[in-house]
Scaffold this motif. Sequence first.
Motif, mmCIF file in Angstrom:
data_model
loop_
_atom_site.group_PDB
_atom_site.id
_atom_site.type_symbol
_atom_site.label_atom_id
_atom_site.label_comp_id
_atom_site.label_asym_id
_atom_site.label_seq_id
_atom_site.Cartn_x
_atom_site.Cartn_y
_atom_site.Cartn_z
ATOM 1 N N ARG A 241 -24.449 -12.171 8.140
ATOM 2 C CA ARG A 241 -24.913 -10.644 8.281
ATOM 3 C C ARG A 241 -25.023 -10.516 9.670
ATOM 4 N NH1 ARG A 241 -30.239 -10.459 5.903
ATOM 5 N NH2 ARG A 241 -29.559 -11.749 4.150
ATOM 6 N N THR A 242 -25.325 -11.605 10.574
ATOM 7 C CA THR A 242 -25.396 -11.353 12.086
ATOM 8 C C THR A 242 -24.003 -11.181 12.501
ATOM 9 O OG1 THR A 242 -27.410 -12.689 12.149
ATOM 10 C CG2 THR A 242 -26.047 -12.674 14.175
ATOM 11 N N ARG B 278 -29.664 -22.098 12.941
ATOM 12 C CA ARG B 278 -30.489 -21.486 13.506
ATOM 13 C C ARG B 278 -31.232 -20.306 12.717
ATOM 14 N NH1 ARG B 278 -29.410 -17.241 18.032
ATOM 15 N NH2 ARG B 278 -31.370 -16.853 18.772
ATOM 16 N N ALA B 279 -30.436 -19.893 11.856
ATOM 17 C CA ALA B 279 -31.075 -18.629 11.076
ATOM 18 C C ALA B 279 -31.719 -19.268 9.565
ATOM 19 C CB ALA B 279 -30.160 -17.484 10.608
ATOM 20 N N THR C 299 -20.329 -20.155 13.238
ATOM 21 C CA THR C 299 -20.796 -19.888 11.656
ATOM 22 C C THR C 299 -21.999 -21.100 11.536
ATOM 23 O OG1 THR C 299 -18.881 -18.966 10.993
ATOM 24 C CG2 THR C 299 -20.414 -19.338 9.537
ATOM 25 N N SER D 61 -29.862 -19.779 6.977
ATOM 26 C CA SER D 61 -28.917 -19.762 5.765
ATOM 27 C C SER D 61 -27.519 -19.250 6.172
ATOM 28 C CB SER D 61 -29.477 -18.928 4.753
ATOM 29 O OG SER D 61 -29.499 -17.483 5.210
ATOM 30 N N SER E 231 -25.652 -20.543 11.326
ATOM 31 C CA SER E 231 -26.508 -20.999 9.908
ATOM 32 C C SER E 231 -27.567 -21.778 10.054
ATOM 33 C CB SER E 231 -25.382 -21.763 9.123
ATOM 34 O OG SER E 231 -24.312 -20.723 8.932
ATOM 35 N N GLU F 296 -26.054 -16.941 4.721
ATOM 36 C CA GLU F 296 -25.793 -15.382 4.134
ATOM 37 C C GLU F 296 -26.325 -14.610 5.523
ATOM 38 O OE1 GLU F 296 -28.010 -12.223 1.344
ATOM 39 O OE2 GLU F 296 -28.444 -14.339 0.934
ATOM 40 N N THR F 297 -27.556 -15.288 6.114
ATOM 41 C CA THR F 297 -28.231 -14.515 7.443
ATOM 42 C C THR F 297 -27.229 -14.658 8.532
ATOM 43 O OG1 THR F 297 -30.093 -15.314 6.706
ATOM 44 C CG2 THR F 297 -29.859 -14.478 8.920
ATOM 45 N N ALA F 298 -26.482 -15.868 8.636
ATOM 46 C CA ALA F 298 -25.562 -15.961 9.730
ATOM 47 C C ALA F 298 -24.115 -15.094 9.603
ATOM 48 C CB ALA F 298 -24.812 -17.482 9.891
ATOM 49 N N ASP G 28 -21.400 -10.045 11.136
ATOM 50 C CA ASP G 28 -21.030 -8.665 10.471
ATOM 51 C C ASP G 28 -21.547 -7.560 11.352
ATOM 52 O OD1 ASP G 28 -19.309 -9.772 8.628
ATOM 53 O OD2 ASP G 28 -20.768 -9.344 7.015
#
Length: 88
Positions: free
Chosen positions: A63-64, A54-55, A48, A57, A52, A59-61, A66
């Motif tokens: 979503r990835t 790399r992306a 995570t 945020s 986080s 939230e984006t991590a 999930d």
Amino acid sequence: MRFSTLTRSSTGAEGPIWSRPRKRKRRVSAASLVNTLLVLLALIGALTLVLSIRAGSVETAGRTMDGWIATAWAHGQALIDRTPSPSR
């Protein structure tokens, strides 16, 4: 070398207690299960954190991750549906 009777555990013992080979019992204890779970949680946390950064945020991590879980779940369900049921 002579040892006192306190260092021997039984009458026929050969040498002091600390010099005898110990038999290790191979069984799963609660501590090993807890250690395994902690390692898995640490790996998920590290993944995570890396995602986080790399992306950009958390939230984006999330979503990835999930998306990965949903894909794995769908593949697992497809494998279960494909297996033939035992005939009676």
